[in-house]
Scaffold this motif. Structure first.
Motif, PDB file in Angstrom:
ATOM      1  N   PRO A  29       0.840  -1.202   0.000  1.00 19.12           N
ATOM      2  CA  PRO A  29       0.000   0.000   0.000  1.00 19.12           C
ATOM      3  C   PRO A  29       0.876   1.253   0.000  1.00 19.12           C
ATOM      4  CG  PRO A  29      -0.703  -1.559   1.695  1.00 19.12           C
ATOM      5  CD  PRO A  29       0.601  -2.054   1.186  1.00 19.12           C
ATOM      6  N   VAL A  30       0.389   2.300  -0.637  1.00 15.04           N
ATOM      7  CA  VAL A  30       1.180   3.515  -0.828  1.00 15.04           C
ATOM      8  C   VAL A  30       0.789   4.594   0.181  1.00 15.04           C
ATOM      9  CG1 VAL A  30       1.617   5.451  -2.397  1.00 15.04           C
ATOM     10  CG2 VAL A  30       1.612   3.093  -3.269  1.00 15.04           C
ATOM     11  N   VAL A  31       1.820   5.196   0.771  1.00 17.53           N
ATOM     12  CA  VAL A  31       1.666   6.401   1.583  1.00 17.53           C
ATOM     13  C   VAL A  31       2.570   7.468   0.985  1.00 17.53           C
ATOM     14  CG1 VAL A  31       1.979   7.485   3.836  1.00 17.53           C
ATOM     15  CG2 VAL A  31       1.133   5.131   3.702  1.00 17.53           C
ATOM     16  N   ILE A  32       1.991   8.618   0.631  1.00 17.26           N
ATOM     17  CA  ILE A  32       2.770   9.739   0.107  1.00 17.26           C
ATOM     18  C   ILE A  32       3.071  10.686   1.253  1.00 17.26           C
ATOM     19  CG2 ILE A  32       2.878  11.615  -1.572  1.00 17.26           C
ATOM     20  CD1 ILE A  32       0.716  10.116  -3.189  1.00 17.26           C
ATOM     21  N   LEU A  33       4.340  11.005   1.420  1.00 19.52           N
ATOM     22  CA  LEU A  33       4.783  11.920   2.473  1.00 19.52           C
ATOM     23  C   LEU A  33       5.085  13.277   1.838  1.00 19.52           C
ATOM     24  CD1 LEU A  33       5.889  12.697   5.278  1.00 19.52           C
ATOM     25  CD2 LEU A  33       8.006  11.502   4.696  1.00 19.52           C
ATOM     26  N   TYR A  34       4.290  14.282   2.194  1.00 21.72           N
ATOM     27  CA  TYR A  34       4.486  15.621   1.655  1.00 21.72           C
ATOM     28  C   TYR A  34       5.303  16.466   2.634  1.00 21.72           C
ATOM     29  CZ  TYR A  34       1.060  14.477  -1.933  1.00 21.72           C
ATOM     30  OH  TYR A  34       0.394  13.894  -2.992  1.00 21.72           O
ATOM     31  N   ARG A 118      -5.760   2.929  -4.293  1.00 24.04           N
ATOM     32  CA  ARG A 118      -6.216   3.777  -3.187  1.00 24.04           C
ATOM     33  C   ARG A 118      -5.029   3.987  -2.253  1.00 24.04           C
ATOM     34  NH1 ARG A 118     -11.277   4.873  -1.702  1.00 24.04           N
ATOM     35  NH2 ARG A 118     -11.065   4.300   0.488  1.00 24.04           N
ATOM     36  N   VAL A 119      -4.707   5.234  -2.002  1.00 23.99           N
ATOM     37  CA  VAL A 119      -3.498   5.553  -1.247  1.00 23.99           C
ATOM     38  C   VAL A 119      -3.859   6.415  -0.044  1.00 23.99           C
ATOM     39  CG1 VAL A 119      -2.224   5.529  -3.417  1.00 23.99           C
ATOM     40  CG2 VAL A 119      -2.916   7.723  -2.425  1.00 23.99           C
ATOM     41  N   SER A 120      -2.850   6.679   0.778  1.00 26.44           N
ATOM     42  CA  SER A 120      -2.991   7.631   1.865  1.00 26.44           C
ATOM     43  C   SER A 120      -1.839   8.615   1.783  1.00 26.44           C
ATOM     44  CB  SER A 120      -2.997   6.928   3.227  1.00 26.44           C
ATOM     45  OG  SER A 120      -3.337   7.849   4.260  1.00 26.44           O
ATOM     46  N   CYS A 121      -1.908   9.650   2.609  1.00 28.48           N
ATOM     47  CA  CYS A 121      -0.838  10.642   2.600  1.00 28.48           C
ATOM     48  C   CYS A 121      -0.771  11.333   3.952  1.00 28.48           C
ATOM     49  CB  CYS A 121      -1.040  11.673   1.491  1.00 28.48           C
ATOM     50  SG  CYS A 121      -2.543  12.669   1.631  1.00 28.48           S
ATOM     51  N   VAL A 122       0.367  11.980   4.177  1.00 24.49           N
ATOM     52  CA  VAL A 122       0.562  12.772   5.380  1.00 24.49           C
ATOM     53  C   VAL A 122       1.275  14.056   4.976  1.00 24.49           C
ATOM     54  CG1 VAL A 122       2.663  11.436   5.900  1.00 24.49           C
ATOM     55  CG2 VAL A 122       1.651  12.894   7.659  1.00 24.49           C
ATOM     56  N   SER A 144      -7.380   7.970   2.805  1.00 20.17           N
ATOM     57  CA  SER A 144      -7.219   8.695   4.059  1.00 20.17           C
ATOM     58  C   SER A 144      -6.089   9.695   3.911  1.00 20.17           C
ATOM     59  CB  SER A 144      -6.914   7.725   5.216  1.00 20.17           C
ATOM     60  OG  SER A 144      -5.761   6.937   4.936  1.00 20.17           O
ATOM     61  N   ALA A 145      -5.999  10.592   4.899  1.00 20.75           N
ATOM     62  CA  ALA A 145      -4.931  11.584   4.910  1.00 20.75           C
ATOM     63  C   ALA A 145      -4.746  12.093   6.328  1.00 20.75           C
ATOM     64  CB  ALA A 145      -5.254  12.754   3.973  1.00 20.75           C
ATOM     65  N   ALA A 146      -3.502  12.444   6.656  1.00 22.03           N
ATOM     66  CA  ALA A 146      -3.185  13.012   7.964  1.00 22.03           C
ATOM     67  C   ALA A 146      -2.585  14.393   7.775  1.00 22.03           C
ATOM     68  CB  ALA A 146      -2.207  12.115   8.719  1.00 22.03           C
ATOM     69  N   SER A 147      -3.175  15.386   8.429  1.00 23.26           N
ATOM     70  CA  SER A 147      -2.708  16.768   8.380  1.00 23.26           C
ATOM     71  C   SER A 147      -2.164  17.122   9.752  1.00 23.26           C
ATOM     72  CB  SER A 147      -3.871  17.704   8.009  1.00 23.26           C
ATOM     73  OG  SER A 147      -3.497  19.053   8.132  1.00 23.26           O
TER      74      SER A 147
END
Length: 243
Positions: A29-34, A118-122, A144-147
């Protein structure tokens, strides 16, 4: 783990991106870190490695690529460096980050080790705003996403996160510092009001005894209890929405 520095083709050029995933067979599963406003540095790569160590394919894009290769020596930060950091963060907006992420999806969709449907990010600080914009713009693509201690969450423009939340289909987590001039109580109140109005599966949390930047171990505001509580929240979020 396997690490790569890749050039992702976007609408505006080639965006350097750090990727890391576990050894062995995928897809993961992919998590994009911004990144936050000070940009790409080893501490962010270490965060990406921590995410990958839990079974994810993590991508860390350099959002300042339009400006060239921008790197800051943060221990030597002064007012002049802060002014440059501010100029850099103002060089991007919701639209440019959305466009860059579309290019990143093009890359991830071709990666055999990435499960990118379907991915998530922070997003930290500067990017705390963008993860909400992305979740609204791409719809079901973001599970989903985390801010985290995001800035610009409550503004008058149409792209303000508190206005976009009604368009978000995935799950949102907002982690706030107890003391943060960049995210004052009225901003947190606006986000919490938007959460109630949407009726979505979103959460807002204020971490006690913390200041803006509490997650970064190299920073003066590092607060281990708040940081680890936030990591625990994110890993539960990703376990719930991606696996």
């Amino acid at each position: 783990m396997r690490e790569n520095e890749v050039l992702v083709v976007t609408k505006h050029g080639r965006m350097p991106t750090f990727t890391v995933r576990p050894d062995g067979g995928g897809p993961y599963p992919v998590v994009i870190l911004y990144m936050d406003a000070p940009g790409i540095r080893e501490e962010l790569r270490d965060m990406a490695r921590r995410i990958a160590a839990q079974g994810y394919y993590c991508a860390l894009p350099d959002l300042y690529y339009r400006l060239g290769t921008v790197r800051f020596d943060l221990p030597r930060r002064d007012d002049r460096m802060s002014a440059v950091v501010g100029a850099c963060l103002r060089s991007i907006d919701n639209d440019t980050v959305n466009e860059d992420t579309a290019g990143l999806f093009g890359y991830l969709d071709g990666e055999a080790d990435a499960k990118s449907d379907r991915v998530s990010c922070v997003g930290f600080c500067m990017s705390g705003r963008y993860v909400v914009s992305l979740s609204a713009y791409f719809g079901d693509r973001f599970a989903s996403a985390a801010s985290l201690y995001g800035v610009g969450l409550f503004t008058e423009d149409d792209g303000s996160p508190h206005k976009l939340m009604s368009q978000v289909r995935g799950e949102l987590y907002f982690g706030f510092a107890e003391t943060d001039t960049a995210t004052p109580p009225e901003t947190i109140a606006a986000i919490e009001q938007a959460i109630k109005a949407t009726g979505g599966n979103h959460e807002s949390q204020i971490h006690p005894n913390s200041r803006h930047g509490y997650c970064f171990t190299a920073g003066r505001a590092y607060q281990p209890q708040a940081a680890e509580a936030t990591w625990a929240k994110m890993f539960k979020l990703w376990e719930r929405t991606l696996k």
